[in-house]
Design a protein around this motif. Sequence first.
Motif, PDB file in Angstrom:
ATOM      1  N   LEU A 157       0.830  -1.198   0.000  1.00  0.00           N
ATOM      2  CA  LEU A 157       0.000   0.000   0.000  1.00  0.00           C
ATOM      3  C   LEU A 157       0.870   1.255   0.000  1.00  0.00           C
ATOM      4  N   CYS A 182       2.197   1.889  -3.345  1.00  0.00           N
ATOM      5  CA  CYS A 182       1.110   2.357  -4.205  1.00  0.00           C
ATOM      6  C   CYS A 182       0.766   3.824  -3.911  1.00  0.00           C
ATOM      7  N   LEU A 183       0.744   4.180  -2.631  1.00  0.00           N
ATOM      8  CA  LEU A 183       0.431   5.563  -2.262  1.00  0.00           C
ATOM      9  C   LEU A 183       1.495   6.524  -2.773  1.00  0.00           C
ATOM     10  N   ASN A 225       1.058   6.947  -6.341  1.00  0.00           N
ATOM     11  CA  ASN A 225      -0.116   7.788  -6.562  1.00  0.00           C
ATOM     12  C   ASN A 225       0.240   9.258  -6.373  1.00  0.00           C
ATOM     13  N   LYS A 258      -0.338   6.204 -10.436  1.00  0.00           N
ATOM     14  CA  LYS A 258      -1.206   5.104 -10.008  1.00  0.00           C
ATOM     15  C   LYS A 258      -1.606   4.275 -11.227  1.00  0.00           C
ATOM     16  N   GLU A 307       1.910   0.299 -11.194  1.00  0.00           N
ATOM     17  CA  GLU A 307       2.688  -0.456 -10.205  1.00  0.00           C
ATOM     18  C   GLU A 307       3.455  -1.612 -10.829  1.00  0.00           C
ATOM     19  N   VAL A 314      -5.152   4.976   5.400  1.00  0.00           N
ATOM     20  CA  VAL A 314      -5.749   4.710   4.086  1.00  0.00           C
ATOM     21  C   VAL A 314      -6.205   3.255   3.999  1.00  0.00           C
ATOM     22  N   ALA A 341      -3.826  10.287  -0.641  1.00  0.00           N
ATOM     23  CA  ALA A 341      -4.956   9.494  -1.099  1.00  0.00           C
ATOM     24  C   ALA A 341      -6.223  10.301  -0.979  1.00  0.00           C
ATOM     25  N   PRO A 342      -6.573  11.042  -2.048  1.00  0.00           N
ATOM     26  CA  PRO A 342      -7.845  11.766  -2.026  1.00  0.00           C
ATOM     27  C   PRO A 342      -8.998  10.763  -1.877  1.00  0.00           C
ATOM     28  N   PHE A 402      -9.463   7.785  -4.006  1.00  0.00           N
ATOM     29  CA  PHE A 402      -8.388   6.788  -4.144  1.00  0.00           C
ATOM     30  C   PHE A 402      -8.918   5.388  -3.889  1.00  0.00           C
ATOM     31  N   GLU A 403      -8.577   4.486  -4.769  1.00  0.00           N
ATOM     32  CA  GLU A 403      -8.962   3.092  -4.559  1.00  0.00           C
ATOM     33  C   GLU A 403      -7.721   2.238  -4.438  1.00  0.00           C
ATOM     34  N   LYS A 404      -7.842   1.278  -3.570  1.00  0.00           N
ATOM     35  CA  LYS A 404      -6.712   0.368  -3.360  1.00  0.00           C
ATOM     36  C   LYS A 404      -6.413  -0.396  -4.648  1.00  0.00           C
ATOM     37  N   PRO A 405      -5.144  -0.597  -4.947  1.00  0.00           N
ATOM     38  CA  PRO A 405      -4.825  -1.310  -6.190  1.00  0.00           C
ATOM     39  C   PRO A 405      -5.234  -2.763  -6.072  1.00  0.00           C
TER      40      PRO A 405
END
Lengths: 256, 379
Positions: A123, A126-127, A130, A135, A138, B72, B102-103, B106-109
Motif C-alpha cells: 500500500l 502504491c500511495l 499515486n 497510479k 505499479e 488509508v 490518497a484523495p 483513491f482506490e486500493k490497487p
Amino acid sequence: MTSSGKNIIQVENLTVGYDETVIVEDVSFNVKEGEIFVILGGSGSGKSTLLKAMIGLLRPLAGRTLIDGEDLCAADEKGQLRILKKIGVMYQSGALFGSMTLSENLRLPLEEFTDLPREARNLISCLKLNLVGLKGYENYMPSEISGGMKKRAAIARAMVLDPRILFLDEPAAGLDPITQAEVDQLVLSLARNLGITFIIVTHELPSIYAVADRLIMLDKSSRKIIAEGDPHYLRDHSDNPRVRRFFRREADPGSV
Amino acid sequence: MRLSSEANKADLQIRSEGEKFIIKLAGRLDASTTGEIWRQTQQRLDRENPKEILVDASGIEYADGSGIAFLVDLRCRQQDRKGKFKIRELRDELNQLLNLYAPPTFEKPPPEKLQSFHIPEELGRLTYTIWSDWKASVIFIGELATNLAFAVLHPRSIRWREVLLIGEKAGVNALPIVVLISFLVGLIMAFQSAIPMRQFGVEIYVANLIALSMLRELGPLMTALTLAGRTGSSFAAELGTMKVNEEIDALLTMGIHPVRFLVITRIAAAVIMTPILTVFADLVGVMAGSLVLLSMGYPLVTYVNQVLSAVSWIDFSQGLLKSIVFGLVYSSIGCLRGLQTETGPSAVGDSATRAVVGGIIMIVVVDGIFAVIFYILGI
C-alpha cells in the motif's frame, strides 16, 4: 515556510574534484531544516559533482559535509546507515532497477529497513506512486514507461522511507512544462506538509522561481559560489553581471 | 499498549461499542512503529469484522508515509466491505497529507497478478522466438554477404586502421592463452596416449598421433573455441553497449550501415587473426608432444622425422582453411548477437552469453561438416 532555523546540512570548505582536476573549490554553505535549497549553475559548473560529494558518493579532496551534525565520510558503518536513512536521492537518469517493476523498486527499501507487513509495504508503494501521479503503473517495468514517468517514479522511490532530506538531481530536466509544474507542486507540498528539506540541482528557471527558498550559484571559471540568496532578489539586485544574465537568459557577451 | 523504538513511541487502543469499533491512536506513527500497530489492528478487524470504524486521531503527533498508509488501509477495507469509516480530530496538516496521498476517490490497487504458466502459450512463444531468430539470422547473413562481397571487391573501403586495432586486441593479446591451452592439450594428449602405446612398444607413434590431430583438428578447434569465448563475447558486449547507448541508431541516421562500419572490420580482424593464432597453436602443441617422448629417452631428431613423415602440407592447410571459417563464424555470431541487443541492464550480458554459446555450437557443427567434406574428397 516551516524552516525552524536549524542547520540540517553544513558544508564546510568543501573542495571536490576527480584526481587532479578540481571542480568545486573551497565552498561553504548551510541548508536550514524544511528549506527548499537549489544548487544552480551552468553546464559543467560542478552542480552534480557537488551533490555527489554531499551524499558521500565522492570523497572530497578537502573539507567536509555535515548531515544533521554528522559527517558521512568519517562515520563508521552503523553511523553511515543512520545518516543514509535520513536522506533520499533521486539521480539524474532515475536509476530505477531495470529488472524490477516500479512497485518492487519502491518496496525494496521498505523490505530492507522496516518490519511493516507485506500488505502495508504494497500500500505504501502504491500511495507514493499515486502521489507522483503514477497510479496504475505499479506492475510496469522501468523500460516500459516514458522518461518523465521514470523521473517521477525515482522521486517516489527516493521518498519511500520518508527521509528528512531529499536530494534531487535535475528533477525537471526532460519533462514537459505541465509535468514540471506538477513536480514543483509535489516538492512544495512535501516540504510544507512533511517538513522535508530539499536540495535540488537544476537550471530550470520556472522551477527555481516556483520552489526555491534560497539558492547558491556555482561558476565554472572561478570554481566558487558566485551568488547566494533568494532567486527573485538575485535576478533584480545581484551585483554580478553573470548572475543577472543567467536569470534573464542572456548569452555571455562575445560567446557566439 | 506501548510501542517504542529509540525515541519514537506510538499508542494503540481498540475498544468496541456494539457494532462500532473505536481505534484510538496516539504518538508518532512512523515506519518503526506502524508495522506492529498495523498487524494488531488487522488481526482484530479480521476476527470481528465491524460495521463501523471510528478512528480517534486526536493523540497523533506525527505521521509519515507509513502512518498515513495505515489510515488509508483502514478506509479502503471499510469501503470494500461497505462499512462506515470516520476519522476524528486528525490534525490539520496530517489531514492535508492524507488528502495529498490518497484523495477520497483513491482506490486500493488490485492485488498482484501471479504469472500463470500455460504450456500451449509458452510453446507458441518459444516457436515464435525461434522463428524470428531464424529470420533475423537470415537477414543478417544476407546483409553480411553483400557487405563482405563489396568489401572483398573494394578492399580500400575497409577501415584497415580499425581492423589493425581490433586485430591487436582480439588476436595478439589472445596469444598467451591460445599458446597455453594448446601446449597443455598437446602435452596431456601425448602423455595419455604414450602409456597404453608403450605396452605394445609403439610409443614412437605418439608423434604421428599428436602431429595429425593437432594440425588437422585440435589446433584450429581449440583456438577457435578459445577465441569464441574471448573475442566473440567481447564483440557482442561492445556492439550491445553501443546499441543500448543509441550509438547504432546514430550511425543509421547518419546513413552509415552498422554492418559495413562495425561488423566488417571485426570480421576481417577475426578472419586474419584466427589462422595466425592457429599456426602458433599447431606449433606449440606438437612441440609439447615432443617433451613426453624426450622424457622416454628418444632424441628430438627422431620425433621431428616421425612428425614430418606423418603429416603433409595438405593436413596443415586443411587446418588453416577450417580456422578461417571458424573465425568468420564466431565473429559474425558475436556481431549479430551484439546488434540484436535489447534494452535493459541485463541485455548486454544476455547478448554476450548468446554469442559464446552460439559461437561454440556453430564451430563444432562446422567442424563436423568439414570432416564429412574432407572424407568425401578423400583428403
